[in-house]
Enzyme design. Structure first.
Site, PDB file in Angstrom:
ATOM      1  N   ASP A 237      10.032   2.050  -1.645  1.00 11.98           N
ATOM      2  CA  ASP A 237       9.659   0.819  -0.948  1.00 11.98           C
ATOM      3  C   ASP A 237       9.777   0.976   0.564  1.00 11.98           C
ATOM      4  OD1 ASP A 237      12.319   1.093  -1.831  1.00 11.98           O
ATOM      5  OD2 ASP A 237      12.781  -0.989  -1.419  1.00 11.98           O
TER       6      ASP A 237
ATOM      7  N   ASP B  77       0.513   6.811  -7.247  1.00 13.55           N
ATOM      8  CA  ASP B  77      -0.635   5.941  -7.487  1.00 13.55           C
ATOM      9  C   ASP B  77      -0.681   4.836  -6.452  1.00 13.55           C
ATOM     10  OD1 ASP B  77      -2.854   4.859  -8.666  1.00 13.55           O
ATOM     11  OD2 ASP B  77      -1.878   4.264 -10.517  1.00 13.55           O
TER      12      ASP B  77
END
Length: 389
Positions: free
Chosen positions: A252, A276
């Site tokens: 993150d 991804d």
């Protein structure tokens, strides 16, 4: 010299972009090497085109041909509805152990991007491609399989899962993680790049994502000690030998870093799901998936691909953007040693952007641009290549 290239048209706009891209690729090779290098095209069937011809979405003939192939390139493939196939692309990756999904992301001057300094984005993402949650080991809520697994976990590992929950398994191996990181570091060494960043969520998933981080540092220390240094070592002692810096970031936090300090990152090695997310997010920073090439590789086979979807709503309208496919083809040409032809494709695209004559999607991102059809854009690219030689 003749180079055999297997190609898959793809679904949706696949036919449109191939009609534009294939002649451009041929032109680049012909002009760059004056006929001394040439391409032998061999089409393979997959997707809707294959189903109409053979009754199968991935015919045995296609799979057999790829077993001995060195390189292939494909357009976008749709996921068949109502079949046991989760994804044709994922099936190809798992069938041929294409463990490294490699996505270079850089900005082409002139395209209006979502960030203030897209020119600072120049990263190559190495995404582990066969393990993690994309292994497809999951069971729907309420099924007998899910109930059995939940019961097993509750009884044997003192978990407190609800019987009705859906469950999935996230397998990650030392072998799978290390070979991905190894390839990323090899790429950085070959291209004289400053850093490799291991992106993970090891603060929460300590024994899967955390293991990816651990194994990644081990590869660097055990196999690349002469050419790498950890970020911790660099901060303590400097980097007088200008070694490649191995560092890691929580997933993150990496999204924030990619936006705020993109110039501090050159090669990213990461797990399947993180990769991804990151590869698409970074592509958005420089103009979108229409300009994003990619390749899925094993140690013997490389399947290059347009990274966008099938765009069925515009299929057959001759307005798609062939750049993702063409830039993937440029990657393929570099892979087989035809660097001059690869550069010609990349330069031709930049020239057309500079002249503001591009496909509809790009025209919407370039001030005062003229939109042309997919096929017309292909012809303009060929004219640009002609003018280079």
């Amino acid at each position: 010299m003749q180079h055999t290239i297997y190609w898959i048209e793809g679904d949706g706009i696949g036919a449109d972009i191939w009609k534009a891209a294939k002649p451009v690729a041929e032109k680049a090779v012909k002009c760059a090497y004056k006929g001394q290098e040439e391409i032998l095209w061999k089409e393979l069937l997959a997707g809707e085109k294959a189903y109409k011809a053979t009754g199968e979405y991935l015919p045995k003939e296609t799979l057999e041909a790829l077993k001995t192939a060195r390189v292939a390139i494909k357009g976008p493939l749709a996921t068949p509805v109502g079949t046991g196939i989760r994804s044709l692309t994922v099936t190809l990756r798992q069938t041929f152990d294409l463990y490294a999904c490699i996505r270079p992301v850089k900005w082409y001057k002139g395209i209006i991007a979502a960030v203030r300094h897209p020119e600072k984005v120049n990263m190559t993402i190495f995404r582990e491609n066969t393990e993690d949650v994309y292994s497809g080991i999951e069971f729907a809520a309420g099924t007998e399989e899910a109930k059995k697994l939940v019961d097993f976990l509750n009884k044997n590992f003192n978990k407190k899962l609800k019987t009705e929950c859906a469950v999935g398994i996230k397998p990650m191996t030392e072998h799978g993680c290390k070979r991905l990181v190894r390839r990323a570091i090899q790429y950085a060494v070959k291209n004289n790049l400053p850093s490799v960043t291991l992106v993970h969520k090891g603060n929460i998933m300590k024994f899967t994502e955390g293991a990816f981080q651990k194994w990644g540092y081990e590869v660097a220390a055990q196999e690349f000690s002469d050419s790498t240094i950890t970020e911790k070592e660099m901060l303590a002692n400097g980097n007088p030998d200008n070694k490649i810096i191995i560092k890691d970031r929580i997933a993150d936090a990496m999204f924030q870093e990619a936006l705020m300090h993109p110039d501090q990152y050159s090669v990213i090695a990461t797990t399947n799901l993180n990769g991804d997310y990151l590869s698409d997010a970074l592509a958005a920073q420089v103009g979108g998936l229409g300009m994003a090439p990619g390749v899925n590789m094993s140690d013997t086979l490389a399947i290059f691909e347009a990274t966008h979807g099938t765009a069925p709503t515009i299929a057959g309208k001759d307005i798609g953007n062939p750049c993702s496919l063409l830039l993937s083809f440029a990657m393929l040409l570099e892979h087989i040693g035809l660097d001059k032809a690869a550069y010609a494709i990349q330069k031709a695209i930049q020239n057309c952007i500079d002249k503001k004559t591009v496909t509809k999607d790009l025209a919407e991102e370039i001030e005062n641009a003229q939109a042309v059809s997919c096929s017309a854009f292909g012809r303009l690219l060929m004219d640009e290549i002609d003018s280079m030689f």
